[in-house]
Design a protein around this motif. Structure first.
Motif, PDB file in Angstrom:
ATOM      1  N   PHE A  70      34.582  45.685  33.073  1.00 42.84           N
ATOM      2  CA  PHE A  70      33.259  45.506  33.676  1.00 42.84           C
ATOM      3  C   PHE A  70      32.643  44.166  33.276  1.00 42.84           C
ATOM      4  O   PHE A  70      32.079  43.458  34.103  1.00 42.84           O
ATOM      5  CB  PHE A  70      32.327  46.644  33.267  1.00 42.84           C
ATOM      6  N   TYR A  71      32.741  43.806  32.002  1.00 42.55           N
ATOM      7  CA  TYR A  71      32.087  42.594  31.514  1.00 42.55           C
ATOM      8  C   TYR A  71      32.665  41.309  32.124  1.00 42.55           C
ATOM      9  O   TYR A  71      31.969  40.296  32.175  1.00 42.55           O
ATOM     10  CB  TYR A  71      32.159  42.532  29.990  1.00 42.55           C
ATOM     11  N   VAL A  72      33.905  41.348  32.553  1.00 37.50           N
ATOM     12  CA  VAL A  72      34.513  40.122  33.104  1.00 37.50           C
ATOM     13  C   VAL A  72      34.838  40.267  34.595  1.00 37.50           C
ATOM     14  O   VAL A  72      35.525  39.416  35.151  1.00 37.50           O
ATOM     15  CB  VAL A  72      35.791  39.733  32.323  1.00 37.50           C
ATOM     16  N   LEU A  91      39.466  32.018  29.794  1.00 38.22           N
ATOM     17  CA  LEU A  91      40.467  32.481  28.835  1.00 38.22           C
ATOM     18  C   LEU A  91      40.215  33.934  28.440  1.00 38.22           C
ATOM     19  O   LEU A  91      41.147  34.753  28.419  1.00 38.22           O
ATOM     20  CB  LEU A  91      40.452  31.583  27.593  1.00 38.22           C
ATOM     21  N   ILE A  92      38.958  34.261  28.148  1.00 37.35           N
ATOM     22  CA  ILE A  92      38.604  35.646  27.787  1.00 37.35           C
ATOM     23  C   ILE A  92      38.920  36.586  28.955  1.00 37.35           C
ATOM     24  O   ILE A  92      39.481  37.673  28.763  1.00 37.35           O
ATOM     25  CB  ILE A  92      37.113  35.736  27.403  1.00 37.35           C
ATOM     26  N   ALA A  93      38.561  36.168  30.172  1.00 42.56           N
ATOM     27  CA  ALA A  93      38.817  36.986  31.353  1.00 42.56           C
ATOM     28  C   ALA A  93      40.317  37.189  31.559  1.00 42.56           C
ATOM     29  O   ALA A  93      40.762  38.289  31.921  1.00 42.56           O
ATOM     30  CB  ALA A  93      38.195  36.330  32.591  1.00 42.56           C
ATOM     31  N   ALA A  94      41.113  36.147  31.325  1.00 49.14           N
ATOM     32  CA  ALA A  94      42.558  36.255  31.490  1.00 49.14           C
ATOM     33  C   ALA A  94      43.168  37.201  30.460  1.00 49.14           C
ATOM     34  O   ALA A  94      44.090  37.968  30.772  1.00 49.14           O
ATOM     35  CB  ALA A  94      43.202  34.867  31.384  1.00 49.14           C
ATOM     36  N   ILE A  95      42.647  37.173  29.224  1.00 49.98           N
ATOM     37  CA  ILE A  95      43.133  38.088  28.180  1.00 49.98           C
ATOM     38  C   ILE A  95      42.821  39.535  28.560  1.00 49.98           C
ATOM     39  O   ILE A  95      43.665  40.431  28.411  1.00 49.98           O
ATOM     40  CB  ILE A  95      42.508  37.725  26.818  1.00 49.98           C
ATOM     41  N   VAL A  96      41.606  39.768  29.061  1.00 47.34           N
ATOM     42  CA  VAL A  96      41.235  41.121  29.498  1.00 47.34           C
ATOM     43  C   VAL A  96      42.110  41.556  30.675  1.00 47.34           C
ATOM     44  O   VAL A  96      42.592  42.700  30.718  1.00 47.34           O
ATOM     45  CB  VAL A  96      39.741  41.180  29.882  1.00 47.34           C
ATOM     46  N   ALA A  97      42.331  40.649  31.629  1.00 48.72           N
ATOM     47  CA  ALA A  97      43.180  40.967  32.786  1.00 48.72           C
ATOM     48  C   ALA A  97      44.596  41.323  32.345  1.00 48.72           C
ATOM     49  O   ALA A  97      45.241  42.213  32.923  1.00 48.72           O
ATOM     50  CB  ALA A  97      43.212  39.780  33.747  1.00 48.72           C
ATOM     51  N   LEU A 125      34.945  48.880  39.774  1.00 48.23           N
ATOM     52  CA  LEU A 125      33.496  48.837  39.596  1.00 48.23           C
ATOM     53  C   LEU A 125      32.850  50.128  40.089  1.00 48.23           C
ATOM     54  O   LEU A 125      31.907  50.643  39.471  1.00 48.23           O
ATOM     55  CB  LEU A 125      32.911  47.633  40.341  1.00 48.23           C
ATOM     56  N   VAL A 126      33.366  50.667  41.203  1.00 53.49           N
ATOM     57  CA  VAL A 126      32.854  51.939  41.737  1.00 53.49           C
ATOM     58  C   VAL A 126      33.108  53.064  40.738  1.00 53.49           C
ATOM     59  O   VAL A 126      32.240  53.915  40.491  1.00 53.49           O
ATOM     60  CB  VAL A 126      33.516  52.262  43.093  1.00 53.49           C
ATOM     61  N   LEU A 127      34.308  53.082  40.133  1.00 50.15           N
ATOM     62  CA  LEU A 127      34.645  54.125  39.169  1.00 50.15           C
ATOM     63  C   LEU A 127      33.835  53.988  37.881  1.00 50.15           C
ATOM     64  O   LEU A 127      33.507  54.983  37.233  1.00 50.15           O
ATOM     65  CB  LEU A 127      36.140  54.059  38.843  1.00 50.15           C
ATOM     66  N   TRP A 128      33.525  52.758  37.515  1.00 49.04           N
ATOM     67  CA  TRP A 128      32.732  52.528  36.299  1.00 49.04           C
ATOM     68  C   TRP A 128      31.280  52.932  36.490  1.00 49.04           C
ATOM     69  O   TRP A 128      30.637  53.383  35.547  1.00 49.04           O
ATOM     70  CB  TRP A 128      32.791  51.040  35.925  1.00 49.04           C
TER      71      TRP A 128
END
Length: 384
Positions: A193-195, A339-345, A157-160
């Motif tokens: 960032f979104y998740v 589920l969306i967060a897990a896919i992004v992870a 988050l700091v880098l973003w």
């Protein structure tokens, strides 16, 4: 500061990337574990309801499960109320490691099927998710990786964070039509960032099972004192269990707690302990709201009740840990979000490794050009 956080983010990612990939990948499957398991094993969980048939007493189902395999020690009963087409599932143990589930038809009293949980598909996936199929060593590795992932979310988050608000639009939009390098960076940074709040919630709740100190911290912050183990009270009268005992507990529980839900009866580990009966409230606004009743073994007399509304703040928060971690807090909407967060992870270690390799290739190219530039400058100086 950003350079420091960048290096920390990089090396933590390289150290834990493979484990994050496995845990996130298995997490994708576990979000809808119950729904997928019931769909794939429909005959195990559901029965045909005969016309004008009456459900058999709970004691008959217990006897059927006990007779199926005398080597198994029965530990608990699961029964869905107001769901006549569901089988009654009875859990049993064999030794310390094997857990079995026995499905019994509540109308015929016949055992439908018994299965060793560790040998089922989701049993394997869960073991891989929690322990990498490596017992306590794997549990320590996943626990450390979970803690690292929390730090990576913060450093990420700091880098973003944009230096100027003018570039905020760029940091919140994925350039799908851009070149591969830019798209890879956007999928990693913007997607993460979104998740990040959802992933932070999942990671922090995961620490509850990894580290006892984190679990105790919940109670210390909420109640101001350590967790107190809630044990079943001791029987006041010693009396053998007679026919109709478990059916009596089932009926008393549903009369006392009339809402729709799943009743779980726990067989006492000690002879002098009372029988614990939990009921999960399917009508509650959030998942995993459970009331507990304690009945005297043999007499069936209610000794104690522990209702969710009377739980301490720490106990209520602890009850919400599991549905937050699995995304079941508010049912389908939060499950889809998880589920969306897990896919992004799952994608983050892949896109992160690509960013590192592309940056490494670029640095090598610069390093190769640097000596040529120095030689050229030296020759020019000599000529002058």
């Amino acid at each position: 500061m950003k350079q420091l956080f960048g290096k920390l983010h990089l090396w933590l990612g390289l150290a834990s990337g493979l484990v994050v990939l496995i845990v996130a990948g298995t997490g994708i499957l576990l979000v809808f574990e119950d729904e997928l398991d019931e769909w794939a094993n429909h005959d195990f969980y559901f029965v045909t309801v005969p016309q004008n048939a009456q459900r058999l007493p709970m004691d008959s189902l217990v006897h059927a499960a006990a007779a199926f395999n005398p080597a198994l020690k029965l530990t608990r009963i699961y029964a869905e109320t107001q769901a006549p087409d569901h089988s009654v599932v009875i859990m049993a143990k064999k030794g310390k490691m094997q857990t079995w589930n026995i499905a019994v038809d509540p109308y015929t009293g016949k055992v439908i099927k018994a299965r060793n949980q560790s040998k089922t598909f989701f049993g394997f996936v869960l073991d891989l998710h929690r322990r990498l199929c490596m017992n306590e060593v794997g549990k320590a590795i996943t626990g450390a990786s979970c803690l690292i992932f929390v730090l990576m979310i913060i450093t990420g988050l700091v880098l973003w964070w944009p230096k100027r608000w003018q570039v905020l639009k760029q940091r919140t939009r994925i350039a799908w039509s851009s070149n591969w390098k830019r798209l890879n960076w956007d999928l990693h940074a913007v997607g993460g960032f979104y998740v990040h709040l959802v992933l932070l919630a999942i990671s922090l709740t995961g620490l509850t099972w990894a580290y006892p100190w984190f679990n105790n911290a919940i109670y210390l912050m909420a109640d101001g004192k350590p967790m107190k183990k809630n044990e079943a009270p001791v029987n006041k009268i010693s009396q053998p269990v007679e026919a109709g005992f478990y059916e009596s507990l089932y009926q008393q529980t549903n009369n006392k707690l009339p809402y729709k839900g799943r009743v779980t009866m726990l067989f006492p580990e000690k002879e002098n302990q009372s029988v614990t009966v939990n009921k999960m409230n399917r009508e509650a606004s959030v998942n995993n709201v459970v009331d507990a009743l304690y009945f005297e073994k043999g007499t069936g007399r209610l000794l104690k009740e522990n209702l969710f509304k009377n739980y301490s703040t720490g106990n209520k928060i602890r009850r919400m840990i599991y549905p937050i971690h699995t995304g079941r807090l508010y049912g389908w909407p939060t499950q889809i979000l998880a589920l969306i967060a897990a896919i992004v992870a799952f994608s983050l270690p892949i896109t992160g490794l690509n960013i590192y390799l592309m940056g490494r290739k670029k640095r090598k190219a610069r390093a190769a050009k640097a000596p040529e530039k120095v030689v050229a400058m030296q020759e020019e100086s000599a000529a002058v």
